[in-house]
Design a protein around this motif. Structure first.
Motif, PDB file in Angstrom:
ATOM      1  N   CYS A 166       0.862  -1.186   0.000  1.00  0.00           N
ATOM      2  CA  CYS A 166       0.000   0.000   0.000  1.00  0.00           C
ATOM      3  C   CYS A 166       0.891   1.225   0.000  1.00  0.00           C
ATOM      4  O   CYS A 166       1.838   1.322   0.773  1.00  0.00           O
ATOM      5  CB  CYS A 166      -0.915  -0.009   1.229  1.00  0.00           C
ATOM      6  SG  CYS A 166      -1.984   1.447   1.323  1.00  0.00           S
ATOM      7  N   GLN A 225      -0.790   4.478  -0.544  1.00  0.00           N
ATOM      8  CA  GLN A 225      -1.772   5.521  -0.829  1.00  0.00           C
ATOM      9  C   GLN A 225      -1.623   6.789   0.005  1.00  0.00           C
ATOM     10  O   GLN A 225      -2.204   7.803  -0.331  1.00  0.00           O
ATOM     11  CB  GLN A 225      -3.189   4.965  -0.708  1.00  0.00           C
ATOM     12  CG  GLN A 225      -3.610   4.566   0.701  1.00  0.00           C
ATOM     13  CD  GLN A 225      -5.084   4.139   0.755  1.00  0.00           C
ATOM     14  OE1 GLN A 225      -5.794   4.231  -0.237  1.00  0.00           O
ATOM     15  NE2 GLN A 225      -5.536   3.689   1.906  1.00  0.00           N
ATOM     16  N   GLU A 253       2.531   8.695   4.483  1.00  0.00           N
ATOM     17  CA  GLU A 253       3.420   8.027   5.436  1.00  0.00           C
ATOM     18  C   GLU A 253       3.813   6.619   4.992  1.00  0.00           C
ATOM     19  O   GLU A 253       4.286   5.819   5.819  1.00  0.00           O
ATOM     20  CB  GLU A 253       2.794   8.069   6.840  1.00  0.00           C
ATOM     21  CG  GLU A 253       2.705   9.517   7.331  1.00  0.00           C
ATOM     22  CD  GLU A 253       2.228   9.697   8.755  1.00  0.00           C
ATOM     23  OE1 GLU A 253       1.973   8.709   9.453  1.00  0.00           O
ATOM     24  OE2 GLU A 253       2.100  10.868   9.164  1.00  0.00           O
ATOM     25  N   ALA A 254       3.625   6.296   3.732  1.00  0.00           N
ATOM     26  CA  ALA A 254       4.023   4.991   3.192  1.00  0.00           C
ATOM     27  C   ALA A 254       5.452   4.672   3.660  1.00  0.00           C
ATOM     28  O   ALA A 254       6.336   5.525   3.601  1.00  0.00           O
ATOM     29  CB  ALA A 254       3.961   5.029   1.672  1.00  0.00           C
ATOM     30  N   GLY A 278       0.900  -1.690   7.823  1.00  0.00           N
ATOM     31  CA  GLY A 278       0.858  -0.262   7.540  1.00  0.00           C
ATOM     32  C   GLY A 278       1.453   0.547   8.671  1.00  0.00           C
ATOM     33  O   GLY A 278       1.282   0.186   9.839  1.00  0.00           O
ATOM     34  N   VAL A 279       2.131   1.638   8.319  1.00  0.00           N
ATOM     35  CA  VAL A 279       2.570   2.593   9.339  1.00  0.00           C
ATOM     36  C   VAL A 279       1.330   3.099  10.091  1.00  0.00           C
ATOM     37  O   VAL A 279       1.373   3.413  11.273  1.00  0.00           O
ATOM     38  CB  VAL A 279       3.326   3.769   8.659  1.00  0.00           C
ATOM     39  CG1 VAL A 279       3.628   4.881   9.650  1.00  0.00           C
ATOM     40  CG2 VAL A 279       4.601   3.270   7.997  1.00  0.00           C
ATOM     41  N   LYS A 311      -2.668  -0.578   9.631  1.00  0.00           N
ATOM     42  CA  LYS A 311      -3.450  -1.529   8.820  1.00  0.00           C
ATOM     43  C   LYS A 311      -2.691  -2.849   8.703  1.00  0.00           C
ATOM     44  O   LYS A 311      -1.518  -2.870   8.357  1.00  0.00           O
ATOM     45  CB  LYS A 311      -3.682  -0.902   7.435  1.00  0.00           C
ATOM     46  CG  LYS A 311      -4.562  -1.722   6.515  1.00  0.00           C
ATOM     47  CD  LYS A 311      -5.113  -0.876   5.364  1.00  0.00           C
ATOM     48  CE  LYS A 311      -4.085  -0.552   4.299  1.00  0.00           C
ATOM     49  NZ  LYS A 311      -4.685   0.132   3.140  1.00  0.00           N
TER      50      LYS A 311
HETATM   51 FE1  SF4 Z   1      -1.196   2.466   3.180  1.00  0.00          FE
HETATM   52 FE2  SF4 Z   1      -1.389   2.789   5.840  1.00  0.00          FE
HETATM   53 FE3  SF4 Z   1       1.007   2.500   4.657  1.00  0.00          FE
HETATM   54 FE4  SF4 Z   1      -0.418   4.733   4.328  1.00  0.00          FE
HETATM   55  S1  SF4 Z   1       0.489   3.988   6.227  1.00  0.00           S
HETATM   56  S2  SF4 Z   1       0.662   3.622   2.729  1.00  0.00           S
HETATM   57  S3  SF4 Z   1      -2.503   3.901   4.238  1.00  0.00           S
HETATM   58  S4  SF4 Z   1      -0.653   0.980   4.755  1.00  0.00           S
END
Ligand code: SF4
Ligand code: SF3
Length: 537
Positions: free
Chosen positions: A3, A5, A8-9, A19-20, A23
């Protein structure tokens, strides 16, 4: 999972393990399977005169996949099942024979849906430029979807918005050229303008036009409920139900601008704003002491210390938290459980004192337009700097505080969204009674900033918005900011500075298209940027 999107990727390229944002890889896969299903719905809907319920569903489901909105696997899986059912209805209605997997797959279990998401995730498109364009398109749609849902909740819908969503989602399954995808992205910018205008109409016709307001950031002695997110109707229901109960209501983060609406000022127990932007919630929710209601994104991984007093509603969700069900048509949501809990909690612990000022949406600014134009003509205001968007965790975001502090006294900051928390508590003064930070409202109220800019263009008799003494220094985090950015590009705005980093989902070639055509630039150092902003560079 993969991901990328949000801003903060991980490592500025993409989250791959977790996910940061918190998720999990299963939730990410389920969200990918959901988006896959929505593409299937769209392939049938784009050529049918589809009932509004399909558009509504696609909006709400896309909304659930926005960063920090819904972490609940079970809820995402339910949405997939509902989506497949709706898709099959449309398939029968249209009689079309679409071969794409997204138009035909049927999940046999949650594990099956997870496997589907894993095989149709972002990286399933190998060409990095096509991947980049498709994802940019989808992220813009996600932002639009959230705004369309807020408008719908207030009884405002526009089939043109839903139809564009179908066309654009369907486009991501087709073998389109980069140019065709860029054209679709520009149309998405147009749709973002239409949607924000619709939401503005929904909010202002229902709750009145925002007006200049001082908002208390301290606390009272009574127990309170903290409401976060963007959904004003949820707030209205909560205020109605807490009236006279001895429980106060406080706003958090993106709900702050609710204080600017005349309708909500009627409630004596609507006392102030508590805390700052979304990412500080894990500390601030603890000291709030009472129940917290999340109406939309942004939820951060929930701590044990306040887990049992945190609730979600609408498209927000988090495993283990109580979810307040939707209202029945014409009725209210039932917040009695939240209110009963509040009565057993101590009052919030004070973390700040004082007041902040906001409410400078288009109607309020237009009411003092003469004063503003006069100040520009007299040279008291040299430049307007739009610093709208989002806040986030990255340390580099102190750039936005420093820009606000270092802009000369004759510059006025126009803001919207949670980006404002980087500078809305600094005492930046005023110019002849006009505050130097004008807060229009939530991120969707960036529409107000566009209306103000277009009005100023007219007043000054200019033929191009870029000839105004106006610069854009935008902070982004999630996909609503992507929708806002596409809206600005559609309106012809050039030279936007974007930070703290450029999106990970822009491939070098796609980034180059944006730079060449719209002069988008990454933020630089504070001193250099302030100097350039002041001369319109
Ligand atoms: Fe995707 Fe969450 Fe990572 Fe952002 S922090 S890129 S929404 S997984
Ligand atoms: Fe977004 Fe979380 Fe701030 Fe509406 S909601 S702006 S980040």
């Amino acid at each position: 999972m993969f991901c990328f999107q949000c801003q903060e990727a991980a490592k500025g390229t993409g989250c791959t393990v977790k996910g940061v944002c918190g998720k999990t890889d299963t939730c990410a896969a389920l969200q990918d399977a959901l988006v896959h299903t929505l593409k299937g719905i769209s392939l049938y809907a784009e050529n049918t005169n589809a009932d509004k319920k399909y558009g509504r569903f696609v909006s709400q489901a896309l909304f659930a996949t926005i960063t920090n909105a819904n972490f609940d696997d079970a809820r995402i899986y339910e949405l997939i099942l509902e989506g497949v059912k709706l898709r099959n209805e449309l398939k029968a209605i249209s009689g079309a024979n679409v071969t794409c997997d997204c138009a035909n797959w049927i999940p046999s279990s949650m594990a099956d849906a997870i496997a589907k998401g894993n095989s149709f995730g972002v990286l399933s498109q190998e060409n990095e430029d096509i991947r980049s364009l498709r994802e940019l398109l989808i992220y813009g749609l996600k932002g639009i979807a959230a705004y369309a849902d807020h408008a719908y909740v207030l009884g405002y819908e526009d089939t043109a918005i839903y139809n564009h969503m179908f066309k654009a989602l369907a486009a991501t399954t087709k073998d389109l050229s980069a140019d065709e995808l860029v054209a679709m992205i520009m149309k998405t910018g147009e749709s973002a303008v239409t949607t924000m205008a619709l939401l503005d109409k929904a909010n202002t016709s229902t709750y009145g036009n925002p007006e200049v307001t001082e908002v208390n950031i301290g606390v009272g002695a009574r127990p309170g409920i903290l409401i976060s997110g963007h959904d004003l109707r949820d707030l209205k229901d909560l205020l109605e139900q807490t009236k006279g109960t001895g429980v106060d209501v406080y706003t958090h983060s993106e709900m702050l601008p609710a204080h600017y609406y005349p309708e909500f000022k009627k409630y004596e127990n609507f006392v102030g704003n508590y805390g700052n932007a979304w990412w500080k919630q894990d500390k601030e929710f603890e000291s709030f002491n009472g129940p917290i209601l999340m109406t939309t994104n942004c939820i951060v991984p929930v701590r044990e210390s306040y887990k049992n007093r945190m609730f979600t509603t609408g498209m927000a969700g988090y495993p283990g938290l109580k979810h307040i069900a939707d209202r029945k048509e014409g009725g209210q949501k039932d917040f009695s459980e939240v209110i009963a809990l509040a009565k057993t909690c101590p009052a919030p612990t004070q973390i700040e004192t004082g007041k902040i000022v906001g409410g400078f949406a288009h109607a309020q600014v237009m009411a003092v337009a003469d004063k503003v134009v006069e100040a520009v003509k007299a040279g008291a205001i040299k430049r307007f700097v739009v610093m709208a968007g989002c806040d986030g965790r990255h340390k580099e975001r102190s750039y936005f505080t420093e820009v606000a502090e270092n802009l000369p006294q004759d510059a006025v900051i126009l803001t919207a969204g949670c980006a404002k928390y980087r500078y809305n508590k600094l005492n930046l003064g005023d110019i002849g009674g006009i505050p130097r930070v004008l807060d229009a409202g939530q991120c969707n109220d960036s529409y107000s900033l566009a209306v103000i800019a277009l009005k100023l263009k007219e007043v000054f008799g200019l033929d191009d918005i870029n000839k105004l003494p106006l610069s854009f220094d935008i902070a982004w985090y999630e996909q609503k900011a992507v929708a806002v950015l596409l809206a600005l590009l559609f309106l012809g705005v050039k030279g936007v500075r974007l930070g703290p980093t450029l999106p990970a989902f822009l491939s070098p070639n796609v980034a180059k298209v944006l730079v060449d055509n719209f002069d988008i630039k990454p933020i630089g150092d504070v001193e250099g940027d302030v100097a350039k902003i002041m001369v319109g560079a």
